[in-house]
Design a protein around this motif. Structure first.
Motif, PDB file in Angstrom:
ATOM      1  N   PRO A  16       0.847  -1.191   0.000  1.00  0.00           N
ATOM      2  CA  PRO A  16       0.000   0.000   0.000  1.00  0.00           C
ATOM      3  C   PRO A  16       0.882   1.242   0.000  1.00  0.00           C
ATOM      4  N   ARG A  17       0.377   2.316  -0.640  1.00  0.00           N
ATOM      5  CA  ARG A  17       1.145   3.570  -0.602  1.00  0.00           C
ATOM      6  C   ARG A  17       0.798   4.304   0.676  1.00  0.00           C
ATOM      7  N   SER A  18       1.697   4.322   1.593  1.00  0.00           N
ATOM      8  CA  SER A  18       1.467   5.082   2.821  1.00  0.00           C
ATOM      9  C   SER A  18       2.826   5.554   3.310  1.00  0.00           C
ATOM     10  N   ASN A  19       2.806   6.463   4.262  1.00  0.00           N
ATOM     11  CA  ASN A  19       4.087   7.034   4.676  1.00  0.00           C
ATOM     12  C   ASN A  19       4.523   6.510   6.039  1.00  0.00           C
ATOM     13  N   TYR A  20       4.191   5.268   6.343  1.00  0.00           N
ATOM     14  CA  TYR A  20       4.627   4.740   7.630  1.00  0.00           C
ATOM     15  C   TYR A  20       6.140   4.574   7.655  1.00  0.00           C
ATOM     16  N   THR A  21       6.724   4.705   8.850  1.00  0.00           N
ATOM     17  CA  THR A  21       8.162   4.494   8.973  1.00  0.00           C
ATOM     18  C   THR A  21       8.408   3.008   9.163  1.00  0.00           C
ATOM     19  N   PRO A  22       9.078   2.392   8.198  1.00  0.00           N
ATOM     20  CA  PRO A  22       9.092   0.949   8.146  1.00  0.00           C
ATOM     21  C   PRO A  22       9.707   0.266   9.372  1.00  0.00           C
ATOM     22  N   ASP A  23      10.678   0.865   9.996  1.00  0.00           N
ATOM     23  CA  ASP A  23      11.310   0.124  11.075  1.00  0.00           C
ATOM     24  C   ASP A  23      10.980   0.699  12.447  1.00  0.00           C
ATOM     25  N   SER A  24       9.916   1.487  12.504  1.00  0.00           N
ATOM     26  CA  SER A  24       9.592   2.078  13.799  1.00  0.00           C
ATOM     27  C   SER A  24       8.686   1.157  14.608  1.00  0.00           C
ATOM     28  N   ASN A  25       9.084   0.936  15.825  1.00  0.00           N
ATOM     29  CA  ASN A  25       8.304   0.102  16.738  1.00  0.00           C
ATOM     30  C   ASN A  25       6.910   0.709  16.949  1.00  0.00           C
ATOM     31  N   ASP A  26       6.858   2.063  17.097  1.00  0.00           N
ATOM     32  CA  ASP A  26       5.578   2.730  17.361  1.00  0.00           C
ATOM     33  C   ASP A  26       4.625   2.562  16.182  1.00  0.00           C
ATOM     34  N   ALA A  27       5.146   2.773  14.956  1.00  0.00           N
ATOM     35  CA  ALA A  27       4.279   2.641  13.778  1.00  0.00           C
ATOM     36  C   ALA A  27       3.722   1.232  13.702  1.00  0.00           C
ATOM     37  N   ALA A  28       4.566   0.265  13.942  1.00  0.00           N
ATOM     38  CA  ALA A  28       4.116  -1.131  13.861  1.00  0.00           C
ATOM     39  C   ALA A  28       3.068  -1.413  14.930  1.00  0.00           C
ATOM     40  N   ARG A  29       3.158  -0.768  16.069  1.00  0.00           N
ATOM     41  CA  ARG A  29       2.209  -1.036  17.154  1.00  0.00           C
ATOM     42  C   ARG A  29       0.909  -0.261  16.950  1.00  0.00           C
ATOM     43  N   PHE A  58      -6.598 -12.355   8.105  1.00  0.00           N
ATOM     44  CA  PHE A  58      -6.513 -12.219   9.560  1.00  0.00           C
ATOM     45  C   PHE A  58      -6.007 -10.825   9.944  1.00  0.00           C
ATOM     46  N   VAL A  59      -4.945 -10.356   9.288  1.00  0.00           N
ATOM     47  CA  VAL A  59      -4.393  -9.015   9.560  1.00  0.00           C
ATOM     48  C   VAL A  59      -4.633  -8.142   8.323  1.00  0.00           C
ATOM     49  N   PRO A  60      -5.231  -6.949   8.491  1.00  0.00           N
ATOM     50  CA  PRO A  60      -5.404  -6.055   7.334  1.00  0.00           C
ATOM     51  C   PRO A  60      -4.057  -5.732   6.679  1.00  0.00           C
ATOM     52  N   ARG A  61      -4.118  -5.495   5.349  1.00  0.00           N
ATOM     53  CA  ARG A  61      -2.888  -5.381   4.545  1.00  0.00           C
ATOM     54  C   ARG A  61      -1.868  -4.397   5.108  1.00  0.00           C
ATOM     55  N   GLU A  62      -2.340  -3.205   5.440  1.00  0.00           N
ATOM     56  CA  GLU A  62      -1.368  -2.169   5.806  1.00  0.00           C
ATOM     57  C   GLU A  62      -0.683  -2.487   7.139  1.00  0.00           C
ATOM     58  N   ALA A  63      -1.481  -2.921   8.126  1.00  0.00           N
ATOM     59  CA  ALA A  63      -0.892  -3.313   9.418  1.00  0.00           C
ATOM     60  C   ALA A  63       0.072  -4.473   9.212  1.00  0.00           C
ATOM     61  N   ALA A  64      -0.295  -5.385   8.303  1.00  0.00           N
ATOM     62  CA  ALA A  64       0.563  -6.547   8.050  1.00  0.00           C
ATOM     63  C   ALA A  64       1.904  -6.118   7.445  1.00  0.00           C
ATOM     64  N   TRP A  65       1.872  -5.077   6.584  1.00  0.00           N
ATOM     65  CA  TRP A  65       3.149  -4.596   6.022  1.00  0.00           C
ATOM     66  C   TRP A  65       3.996  -3.915   7.095  1.00  0.00           C
ATOM     67  N   GLU A  66       3.353  -3.225   8.015  1.00  0.00           N
ATOM     68  CA  GLU A  66       4.116  -2.605   9.111  1.00  0.00           C
ATOM     69  C   GLU A  66       4.789  -3.685   9.946  1.00  0.00           C
ATOM     70  N   TRP A  67       4.034  -4.723  10.239  1.00  0.00           N
ATOM     71  CA  TRP A  67       4.619  -5.818  11.016  1.00  0.00           C
ATOM     72  C   TRP A  67       5.739  -6.514  10.228  1.00  0.00           C
ATOM     73  N   PHE A  68       5.501  -6.716   8.928  1.00  0.00           N
ATOM     74  CA  PHE A  68       6.539  -7.343   8.097  1.00  0.00           C
ATOM     75  C   PHE A  68       7.840  -6.548   8.191  1.00  0.00           C
ATOM     76  N   ASP A  69       7.757  -5.234   8.006  1.00  0.00           N
ATOM     77  CA  ASP A  69       8.971  -4.411   7.993  1.00  0.00           C
ATOM     78  C   ASP A  69       9.673  -4.422   9.345  1.00  0.00           C
ATOM     79  N   TYR A  70       8.886  -4.364  10.394  1.00  0.00           N
ATOM     80  CA  TYR A  70       9.471  -4.425  11.734  1.00  0.00           C
ATOM     81  C   TYR A  70      10.234  -5.746  11.915  1.00  0.00           C
ATOM     82  N   LEU A  71       9.561  -6.833  11.589  1.00  0.00           N
ATOM     83  CA  LEU A  71      10.166  -8.161  11.806  1.00  0.00           C
ATOM     84  C   LEU A  71      11.393  -8.357  10.918  1.00  0.00           C
TER      85      LEU A  71
END
Ligand SMILES: O=C(O)CCC(=O)C(=O)O
Ligand SMILES: [Fe+2]
Length: 256
Positions: A16-29, A58-71
């Motif tokens: 998804p096109r969004s401006n989340y910070t890929p490796d931020s713990n807060d964004a992922a949470r 089970f996990v919506p796409r955008e939240a899942a990408w945040e978790w993917f990047d964190y992990l």
């Protein structure tokens, strides 16, 4: 029974096109705080007390990408050397192990992974909470993480039937990133394993061709194996030349 793989040349999981910070713990949470698991579940009765539950979204796409990047960035991935059929081999994927303190150690193929604490990875606690909410009565206390960097990484046929999980373990598997095929096949019965020789043995083999199931595990999906699935079935994630991007898979387990 076995469904066909639907991998195409295109990336099946465009981000998804969004401006989340890929490796931020807060964004992922924070991303995860807003969603409720989708109700659609497909239950597959494998017979004789074995069952699978598949929740494709089970996990919506955008939240899942945040978790993917964190992990992908934060987990201390390792690729250990293990023993397979008496030989040393580098495990064909990255792994990491997280568990409660004081549990029996996990050992497989001559390898004992270091047990990290949940406190090192707050996001894993969020994912665990979501899994517990989706599966009432579950009490997972350990997690084996796998990262398949390319389609050359795989897990071969096996069952998670180590005695530390007891006779009927529930294993919840959450997938992020590239979709890959997950296969299940029935373990050979005694007569199939040693069929003897001659016409009678050939006929017996013919009527009892191994049962097989295939699931395309998508970004954000949950697959649960329960009952006697580990006793009676094996599973694998085979190599796939067309899978060019990484896949991260989390398998939650309960050590008894
Ligand atoms: O990656 C997967 O979907 C399966 C992983 C697995 O079977 C395991 O960790 O035991
Ligand atoms: Fe497994």
């Amino acid at each position: 029974m076995a469904s066909r793989l639907r991998l195409s040349g295109e990336n099946p999981n465009p981000r998804p096109r969004s401006n989340y910070t890929p490796d931020s713990n807060d964004a992922a949470r924070e991303g995860a705080a807003e969603w409720k698991p989708e109700a659609r579940r497909e239950v597959t009765d494998l017979g004789d007390g074995s069952e699978l539950v598949h929740v494709p979204r089970f996990v919506p796409r955008e939240a899942a990408w945040e978790w993917f990047d964190y992990l992908d960035k934060r987990i201390p991935w390792a690729r250990p050397t293990i023993r397979v059929f008496g030989r040393s081999a580098v495990q064909p994927r990255d792994i990491c192990y997280v568990s409660d303190e004081g549990l029996t150690d996990l050992k497989y193929s001559g390898h004992q992974p270091h047990a990290h604490s949940w406190d090192e990875f707050p996001v894993l606690k969020d994912i665990l909470k979501a899994v517990h909410e989706a599966l009432p009565g579950s009490h997972f206390n350990s997690l084996l993480l796998n990262r398949y960097k390319t389609g050359s990484d795989y897990v071969s046929w096996h069952a998670d039937d180590e005695s530390l999980y007891g006779p009927t373990p529930e294993i919840a598997s959450v997938t992020f990133g590239c979709e890959r095929e997950f296969l299940l096949r029935k373990k050979p019965t005694r007569s199939q394993a040693s069929p003897g020789s001659g016409e009678a043995a050939r006929k017996r083999l013919k009527v009892s061709a191994p049962q097989q199931h295939s699931f395309l595990l998508k970004h954000g999906s949950l697959l649960v194996m329960r009952g006697y699935t580990q006793r009676d079935w094996q599973h694998s994630v085979p190599k796939r030349a067309k899978a060019s991007s990484p896949r991260i898979n989390l398998t939650f387990r309960q050590v008894l």
